[in-house]
Design a protein around this motif. Structure first.
Motif, mmCIF file in Angstrom:
data_model
loop_
_atom_site.group_PDB
_atom_site.id
_atom_site.type_symbol
_atom_site.label_atom_id
_atom_site.label_comp_id
_atom_site.label_asym_id
_atom_site.label_seq_id
_atom_site.Cartn_x
_atom_site.Cartn_y
_atom_site.Cartn_z
ATOM 1 N N GLY A 85 1.042 -1.111 0.049
ATOM 2 C CA GLY A 85 -0.136 0.637 -0.089
ATOM 3 C C GLY A 85 0.702 1.292 -0.011
ATOM 4 N N ARG A 86 0.372 2.170 -0.990
ATOM 5 C CA ARG A 86 0.969 3.898 -1.287
ATOM 6 C C ARG A 86 1.615 4.126 0.609
ATOM 7 N NH1 ARG A 86 0.107 5.622 -6.840
ATOM 8 N NH2 ARG A 86 0.282 3.382 -7.811
ATOM 9 N N ASN A 87 0.431 4.531 1.256
ATOM 10 C CA ASN A 87 0.017 5.619 2.358
ATOM 11 C C ASN A 87 1.016 4.482 3.155
ATOM 12 O OD1 ASN A 87 -0.536 7.259 1.681
ATOM 13 N ND2 ASN A 87 -2.923 6.608 1.967
ATOM 14 N N PRO A 88 1.280 3.523 3.846
ATOM 15 C CA PRO A 88 1.666 2.593 4.890
ATOM 16 C C PRO A 88 3.123 2.674 4.583
ATOM 17 C CG PRO A 88 -0.245 1.159 4.453
ATOM 18 C CD PRO A 88 -0.713 2.740 3.540
ATOM 19 N N VAL A 89 3.245 2.140 2.762
ATOM 20 C CA VAL A 89 4.604 2.148 2.627
ATOM 21 C C VAL A 89 5.633 3.401 2.735
ATOM 22 C CG1 VAL A 89 6.763 1.895 1.116
ATOM 23 C CG2 VAL A 89 4.662 0.063 0.744
ATOM 24 N N VAL A 90 5.289 4.317 2.490
ATOM 25 C CA VAL A 90 5.447 5.132 2.925
ATOM 26 C C VAL A 90 5.581 6.353 4.330
ATOM 27 C CG1 VAL A 90 5.277 8.369 2.158
ATOM 28 C CG2 VAL A 90 4.775 6.722 0.834
ATOM 29 N N GLU A 91 4.844 5.799 5.053
ATOM 30 C CA GLU A 91 5.256 5.764 6.437
ATOM 31 C C GLU A 91 5.800 5.514 6.873
ATOM 32 O OE1 GLU A 91 1.139 5.277 7.918
ATOM 33 O OE2 GLU A 91 0.127 6.897 6.890
ATOM 34 N N ALA A 92 6.207 3.741 6.690
ATOM 35 C CA ALA A 92 7.105 2.736 7.047
ATOM 36 C C ALA A 92 8.617 3.366 6.955
ATOM 37 C CB ALA A 92 7.226 1.728 6.483
ATOM 38 N N LEU A 93 8.695 4.132 5.416
ATOM 39 C CA LEU A 93 9.755 4.488 5.281
ATOM 40 C C LEU A 93 10.337 5.728 5.914
ATOM 41 C CD1 LEU A 93 9.371 3.809 1.353
ATOM 42 C CD2 LEU A 93 11.689 2.707 3.094
ATOM 43 N N ARG A 94 9.413 7.014 5.968
ATOM 44 C CA ARG A 94 9.896 7.688 6.853
ATOM 45 C C ARG A 94 9.638 7.719 8.456
ATOM 46 N NH1 ARG A 94 4.081 10.853 4.861
ATOM 47 N NH2 ARG A 94 4.740 11.853 3.353
ATOM 48 N N ALA A 95 8.891 6.465 8.821
ATOM 49 C CA ALA A 95 9.299 6.505 10.510
ATOM 50 C C ALA A 95 10.733 5.616 10.244
ATOM 51 C CB ALA A 95 8.099 5.235 10.609
ATOM 52 N N GLU A 96 11.437 5.424 9.156
ATOM 53 C CA GLU A 96 13.101 4.350 9.070
ATOM 54 C C GLU A 96 12.060 3.621 9.808
ATOM 55 O OE1 GLU A 96 15.684 6.670 11.222
ATOM 56 O OE2 GLU A 96 16.099 8.525 9.930
ATOM 57 N N ARG A 115 6.503 8.748 -5.525
ATOM 58 C CA ARG A 115 8.392 9.532 -6.218
ATOM 59 C C ARG A 115 8.629 9.244 -4.266
ATOM 60 N NH1 ARG A 115 4.096 11.966 -10.279
ATOM 61 N NH2 ARG A 115 4.016 12.852 -8.644
ATOM 62 N N GLU A 116 8.379 9.966 -3.784
ATOM 63 C CA GLU A 116 8.874 9.778 -2.106
ATOM 64 C C GLU A 116 8.952 8.605 -1.642
ATOM 65 O OE1 GLU A 116 7.803 11.400 2.631
ATOM 66 O OE2 GLU A 116 6.170 11.383 0.677
ATOM 67 N N ALA A 117 8.346 7.346 -1.352
ATOM 68 C CA ALA A 117 9.017 5.921 -1.410
ATOM 69 C C ALA A 117 9.756 5.350 -2.147
ATOM 70 C CB ALA A 117 7.779 5.151 -1.958
ATOM 71 N N ILE A 118 10.349 5.979 -3.326
ATOM 72 C CA ILE A 118 11.143 5.078 -4.028
ATOM 73 C C ILE A 118 12.316 6.610 -3.435
ATOM 74 C CG2 ILE A 118 12.446 5.824 -6.261
ATOM 75 C CD1 ILE A 118 9.388 4.603 -7.465
ATOM 76 N N LYS A 119 11.977 8.298 -3.656
ATOM 77 C CA LYS A 119 13.441 8.647 -3.369
ATOM 78 C C LYS A 119 13.966 8.307 -1.913
ATOM 79 C CE LYS A 119 14.591 14.057 -2.014
ATOM 80 N NZ LYS A 119 13.662 14.887 -2.635
ATOM 81 N N ILE A 120 13.284 7.667 -0.692
ATOM 82 C CA ILE A 120 13.449 7.893 0.156
ATOM 83 C C ILE A 120 14.291 6.397 0.315
ATOM 84 C CG2 ILE A 120 13.090 7.236 2.726
ATOM 85 C CD1 ILE A 120 10.293 8.967 2.657
ATOM 86 N N ALA A 121 13.858 5.716 0.019
ATOM 87 C CA ALA A 121 14.410 3.898 0.145
ATOM 88 C C ALA A 121 15.664 4.283 -0.926
ATOM 89 C CB ALA A 121 13.440 3.230 -1.540
ATOM 90 N N SER A 122 16.103 5.165 -1.820
ATOM 91 C CA SER A 122 17.348 5.215 -2.751
ATOM 92 C C SER A 122 18.530 5.964 -1.846
ATOM 93 C CB SER A 122 16.823 6.169 -4.021
ATOM 94 O OG SER A 122 16.404 5.531 -5.148
ATOM 95 N N ASN A 123 17.601 6.616 -0.460
ATOM 96 C CA ASN A 123 18.857 7.616 0.077
ATOM 97 C C ASN A 123 18.880 6.573 1.258
ATOM 98 O OD1 ASN A 123 18.712 9.895 -1.625
ATOM 99 N ND2 ASN A 123 16.488 10.852 0.156
ATOM 100 N N ARG A 124 18.458 5.691 1.573
ATOM 101 C CA ARG A 124 18.617 4.873 2.022
ATOM 102 C C ARG A 124 19.387 3.530 2.113
ATOM 103 N NH1 ARG A 124 13.575 3.346 5.850
ATOM 104 N NH2 ARG A 124 15.365 1.507 6.983
ATOM 105 N N ALA A 222 4.042 3.028 14.696
ATOM 106 C CA ALA A 222 4.748 3.964 13.834
ATOM 107 C C ALA A 222 6.081 4.597 13.986
ATOM 108 C CB ALA A 222 3.532 5.204 14.443
ATOM 109 N N GLY A 223 6.646 3.255 13.586
ATOM 110 C CA GLY A 223 7.535 3.494 13.873
ATOM 111 C C GLY A 223 8.765 3.350 15.353
ATOM 112 N N THR A 224 8.383 2.866 16.065
ATOM 113 C CA THR A 224 8.514 3.210 17.280
ATOM 114 C C THR A 224 9.404 1.900 17.164
ATOM 115 O OG1 THR A 224 6.481 2.584 18.362
ATOM 116 C CG2 THR A 224 7.048 4.957 18.201
ATOM 117 N N LEU A 225 8.695 1.182 17.286
ATOM 118 C CA LEU A 225 9.310 -0.572 17.205
ATOM 119 C C LEU A 225 11.376 -0.346 16.476
ATOM 120 C CD1 LEU A 225 6.506 -2.973 15.973
ATOM 121 C CD2 LEU A 225 7.520 -3.084 18.515
#
Length: 323
Positions: A85-96, A115-124, A222-225
């Motif tokens: 899912g686009r929103n869950p994937v982006v939120e997971a990437l934002r939460a590292e 685009r944001e998901a691909i950018k974050i994944a590339s940067n990480r 939300a990334g706290t794990l």
């Protein structure tokens, strides 16, 4: 027609009594007794040696013990997890959230989330893989993925002792949350958020019949794990006993108790807070392992609280007393 007789061209069978064996065939009616086990048959070892000789080099004999295979269509417990899912994937990437790969559907319709998901994944440094819709359906077991799937590595659980050491290293009073019969990973994720917010040093879960750190738990947390350790106990009751021997007190949450969580005097001591399932509550053995059993006062119209909500309220009360 089968057999002889009139019109067959062969002599007919003789009718009447036939000659017997004179008792000479009685031994054949006695049988040979029970079938011997395989290892007692004289040909068994020769057959095994011949089978081993014809097998490819390095092959394991069929008679050797082999680990049980995972159920068909099921996911191995130590295998990777997938978020779709686009929103869950982006939120997971934002939460590292830790990730190995980002799968992107072929000919996907680009939008800001993709685009944001691909950018974050590339940067990480997360691998970007193009895949067909059929493969994405298999990875997510038919769930809605919208052309984006994030692969998470298997979670590495801590040892129960690590949670106490984490508190000692920070020179803080230990506060651990234990789950008894909580099987929904989303509850585990929600409890992780509350535990992080109110200063807990980790979560303890049983290794059997309990929620684990899955993709659902990651999303709800939300990334706290990524910042809170989860430990596994082979036997929850025994681990609670060991915690008590180290000087920690155990508080169980149960709606049938007569003591309110806000009145517990042990809140400022090293603590383990045990949260039971919404339906069954605490198991008998776990309840007997608690120093105090407390309730969350509420209106009688609500029979019970969700495990995540109950944990949040109890942790807030404890943090309030500690302040």
């Amino acid at each position: 027609m089968a057999g002889g007789g009139k019109g067959s061209g062969r002599p007919a069978k003789r009718k009447g009594a036939t000659r017997g064996t004179g008792g000479q065939g009685r031994k054949t009616l006695q049988g040979k007794g029970a079938t011997p086990p395989a290892h007692e048959r004289h040909w068994y070892k020769d057959k095994q040696r011949a089978s081993a000789a014809s097998a490819p080099a390095g092959a394991t004999p069929r008679s050797a013990e082999q680990p049980a295979r995972p159920a068909r269509g099921g996911r191995r417990e130590d295998g990777p997890e997938y978020i779709g899912g686009r929103n869950p994937v982006v939120e997971a990437l934002r939460a590292e959230v830790p990730a190995n790969a980002l799968y992107v559907a072929q000919r996907i319709e680009n939008d800001d989330r993709v685009r944001e998901a691909i950018k974050i994944a590339s940067n990480r440094g997360i691998a970007l893989l193009e895949a067909g819709r059929d493969k994405l359906d298999r990875l997510t077991e038919g769930a809605v993925h919208q052309g984006l799937v994030l692969q998470l590595p298997p979670y590495e659980y801590a040892h129960p002792e690590d949670l106490v050491e984490r508190a000692n290293d920070a020179a803080e009073i230990p506060l651990i949350v234990a789950l008894d019969g909580v099987t929904d990973p989303r509850n585990l994720g929600a409890i992780a958020r509350s535990a992080t917010a109110f200063g807990a040093h980790g979560i303890l879960v049983p290794s059997r019949r309990s929620a684990g750190v899955t993709a659902g738990a990651w999303k709800t947390s939300a990334g706290t794990l990524a910042h809170l350790r989860v430990a596994r106990a082979a036997n929850l009751t025994s681990t609670l006993r060991e915690y008590r021997e180290q000087g920690l007190f155990v508080i169980g949450l149960d709606g049938e108790s007569s003591t309110d969580i806000g009145d517990v005097e042990l809140s400022t001591e090293p603590l383990v807070v045990v949260v039971g399932s919404e339906g069954k509550g605490l198991s008998r053995l776990v309840r007997e392992s608690c120093d105090v059993v407390a309730r969350i006062p509420m209106n009688a119209a609500a029979e019970s609280l969700n495990a995540g909500v109950a944990a949040g309220i109890a942790l807030y009360e404890i943090s309030r007393h500690r302040r």
